[in-house]
Design an enzyme around this catalytic site. Structure first.
Site, PDB file in Angstrom:
ATOM      1  N   GLY A   1      39.236  28.925  48.379  1.00  0.00           N
ATOM      2  CA  GLY A   1      38.450  30.137  48.577  1.00  0.00           C
ATOM      3  C   GLY A   1      38.852  31.225  47.598  1.00  0.00           C
ATOM      4  O   GLY A   1      39.853  31.110  46.883  1.00  0.00           O
ATOM      5  N   GLN A   2      38.041  32.299  47.581  1.00  0.00           N
ATOM      6  CA  GLN A   2      38.267  33.405  46.674  1.00  0.00           C
ATOM      7  C   GLN A   2      38.028  34.702  47.429  1.00  0.00           C
ATOM      8  O   GLN A   2      37.057  34.816  48.177  1.00  0.00           O
ATOM      9  CB  GLN A   2      37.296  33.303  45.484  1.00  0.00           C
ATOM     10  CG  GLN A   2      37.427  34.415  44.466  1.00  0.00           C
ATOM     11  CD  GLN A   2      38.540  34.171  43.477  1.00  0.00           C
ATOM     12  OE1 GLN A   2      38.830  33.026  43.130  1.00  0.00           O
ATOM     13  NE2 GLN A   2      39.187  35.228  43.008  1.00  0.00           N
ATOM     14  N   GLY A   3      38.927  35.673  47.263  1.00  0.00           N
ATOM     15  CA  GLY A   3      38.762  36.971  47.902  1.00  0.00           C
ATOM     16  C   GLY A   3      39.139  38.082  46.954  1.00  0.00           C
ATOM     17  O   GLY A   3      39.426  37.839  45.775  1.00  0.00           O
ATOM     18  N   GLY A   4      39.111  39.328  47.458  1.00  0.00           N
ATOM     19  CA  GLY A   4      39.446  40.463  46.634  1.00  0.00           C
ATOM     20  C   GLY A   4      40.872  40.416  46.127  1.00  0.00           C
ATOM     21  O   GLY A   4      41.208  40.969  45.085  1.00  0.00           O
ATOM     22  N   PHE A   5      41.749  39.716  46.864  1.00  0.00           N
ATOM     23  CA  PHE A   5      43.164  39.615  46.501  1.00  0.00           C
ATOM     24  C   PHE A   5      43.393  38.575  45.426  1.00  0.00           C
ATOM     25  O   PHE A   5      44.422  38.572  44.747  1.00  0.00           O
ATOM     26  CB  PHE A   5      43.988  39.238  47.735  1.00  0.00           C
ATOM     27  CG  PHE A   5      43.467  38.017  48.423  1.00  0.00           C
ATOM     28  CD1 PHE A   5      43.756  36.742  47.950  1.00  0.00           C
ATOM     29  CD2 PHE A   5      42.634  38.122  49.528  1.00  0.00           C
ATOM     30  CE1 PHE A   5      43.252  35.619  48.565  1.00  0.00           C
ATOM     31  CE2 PHE A   5      42.129  36.985  50.153  1.00  0.00           C
ATOM     32  CZ  PHE A   5      42.436  35.739  49.671  1.00  0.00           C
ATOM     33  N   GLY A   6      42.478  37.600  45.289  1.00  0.00           N
ATOM     34  CA  GLY A   6      42.666  36.492  44.377  1.00  0.00           C
ATOM     35  C   GLY A   6      42.155  35.196  44.990  1.00  0.00           C
ATOM     36  O   GLY A   6      41.249  35.209  45.822  1.00  0.00           O
TER      37      GLY A   6
ATOM     38  N   VAL B   1      42.786  31.138  46.751  1.00  0.00           N
ATOM     39  CA  VAL B   1      43.642  30.297  47.593  1.00  0.00           C
ATOM     40  C   VAL B   1      43.424  28.848  47.169  1.00  0.00           C
ATOM     41  O   VAL B   1      42.274  28.388  47.070  1.00  0.00           O
ATOM     42  CB  VAL B   1      43.316  30.466  49.087  1.00  0.00           C
ATOM     43  CG1 VAL B   1      44.195  29.536  49.929  1.00  0.00           C
ATOM     44  CG2 VAL B   1      43.509  31.913  49.517  1.00  0.00           C
TER      45      VAL B   1
ATOM     46  N   LYS C   1      48.291  31.080  48.088  1.00  0.00           N
ATOM     47  CA  LYS C   1      47.502  32.288  47.862  1.00  0.00           C
ATOM     48  C   LYS C   1      48.041  32.962  46.605  1.00  0.00           C
ATOM     49  O   LYS C   1      49.196  33.404  46.571  1.00  0.00           O
ATOM     50  CB  LYS C   1      47.635  33.206  49.082  1.00  0.00           C
ATOM     51  CG  LYS C   1      46.774  34.442  49.085  1.00  0.00           C
ATOM     52  CD  LYS C   1      46.938  35.148  50.437  1.00  0.00           C
ATOM     53  CE  LYS C   1      46.132  36.408  50.529  1.00  0.00           C
ATOM     54  NZ  LYS C   1      46.268  37.043  51.875  1.00  0.00           N
TER      55      LYS C   1
ATOM     56  N   ASP D   1      42.430  43.723  60.629  1.00  0.00           N
ATOM     57  CA  ASP D   1      41.331  43.013  59.965  1.00  0.00           C
ATOM     58  C   ASP D   1      41.047  41.693  60.667  1.00  0.00           C
ATOM     59  O   ASP D   1      40.853  40.663  60.023  1.00  0.00           O
ATOM     60  CB  ASP D   1      41.671  42.777  58.486  1.00  0.00           C
ATOM     61  CG  ASP D   1      40.425  42.454  57.650  1.00  0.00           C
ATOM     62  OD1 ASP D   1      39.305  42.794  58.091  1.00  0.00           O
ATOM     63  OD2 ASP D   1      40.576  41.865  56.564  1.00  0.00           O
TER      64      ASP D   1
END
Length: 305
Positions: free
Chosen positions: A3-8, A10, A24, A121
């Protein structure tokens, strides 16, 4: 890549001995990367509970910031719950177990661990599912550590996902163990209905889930709320969860139960459940635009407490 998020990103990985892990990797251009990284290492390393994802190690070398977690094979709850095909796999027994596990994990964070943690969150994408579909609360980058006798705090930087936010946090930056309880209430209603709070629809009507759940409870038509794949499930348990979820999303913080009460209501049929009253109706107000404005200001100023 998982997956991909605002943090980077995984990634799925494998150690030399064959053990699967989730890695992560914080992106170097993430504005909150260092802060979130320190938060997760300091908080999660000290937490041990079967309903929390387990941090196994970390790497901090030059520009690399890696968090190494146990690998949880069934991804996140949202990938099942909001998928028109996969959600049929989540029968009522699995959903009830997931609700109970999330409640136990939150109870540990709020009252039973050596630290008092407010997650801030809690949402379907931050609930991971293991091979037996046991839930594990993940992503502690936004979490706040409180003193054991502290139950609330305030911030000028509002973070999290809007549709799960308690109104006092979305509008004023006031967070507490009860704001996590609000998020849990939204999550319970999403698990019951199989739909997102932000894009809930029934036929031609578009509404927010909290309003719809309350009206159906009040009118005695709760079968209209429940996911169609659950029609043959235990009516008693479904109604019980609805009667627990609605008090969690009350606008008045004092009217929401604490996690010890929620956990007890889920496990003990001798407990008298509260009669739900009207939940927070803030989805159709100007709250969203105001929250977006606050987020924008915070991103520009970097203000935080």
């Amino acid at each position: 890549m998982l997956g991909q998020g605002g943090f980077g990103a995984v990634y799925k990985g494998k150690l030399a001995g064959g053990e699967l892990i989730a890695v992560k990797r914080l992106s170097t251009d993430s504005g909150q990367g260092d802060l979130e990284f320190k938060n997760e290492v300091l908080l999660v390393a000290k937490l041990q509970h079967r309903n929390l994802v387990r941090l196994q190690d970390f790497c901090l070398e030059r520009n690399e910031r890696l968090l190494i977690y146990e690998f949880v094979p069934n991804a996140s709850l949202d990938q099942f719950l909001f998928d028109p095909v996969k959600r049929a796999y989540l029968g009522w027994e699995k959903r009830y177990k997931i609700i109970g596990g999330i409640a136990r994990g939150l109870l540990y964070l709020h009252e039973d661990s050596r630290l008092r943690i407010i997650h801030r969150d809690l949402k379907a994408s931050n609930i991971l599912l293991d091979a037996e579909m046991n839930p594990k609360i993940a992503d502690f980058g936004m979490a706040r550590l409180c003193a054991v006798d502290q139950t609330h705090g305030a911030t000028s930087k509002i973070v999290g996902t809007y549709r799960y936010m308690a109104p006092e946090y979305a509008m004023h930056g006031q967070f507490s163990v009860k704001s996590d309880v609000f998020s849990l209430g939204v999550l319970v209603l999403e698990i019951l209905s199989g739909q997102k709070n932000s894009s809930f629809h029934k036929g031609d009507n578009v509404d927010d889930l909290l309003s719809y759940a309350w009206r159906n409870w009040k009118d005695g038509t709760t079968n209209e709320l429940v996911d169609s794949t659950l029609k043959d499930s235990s009516t008693t348990e479904v109604m019980r969860c609805l009667q627990i979820g609605l008090p969690c999303v009350q606008e008045n913080v004092a009217e929401r139960p604490n996690m010890a009460t929620v956990a007890l209501m889920l496990t003990s049929y001798s407990v008298t459940l509260p009669l739900p009253s009207q939940p927070a109706f803030f989805m159709h107000s100007n709250t969203q635009s105001e929250v977006e404005m606050l987020w924008s200001e915070d991103l520009n100023s970097g203000a935080t407490k």
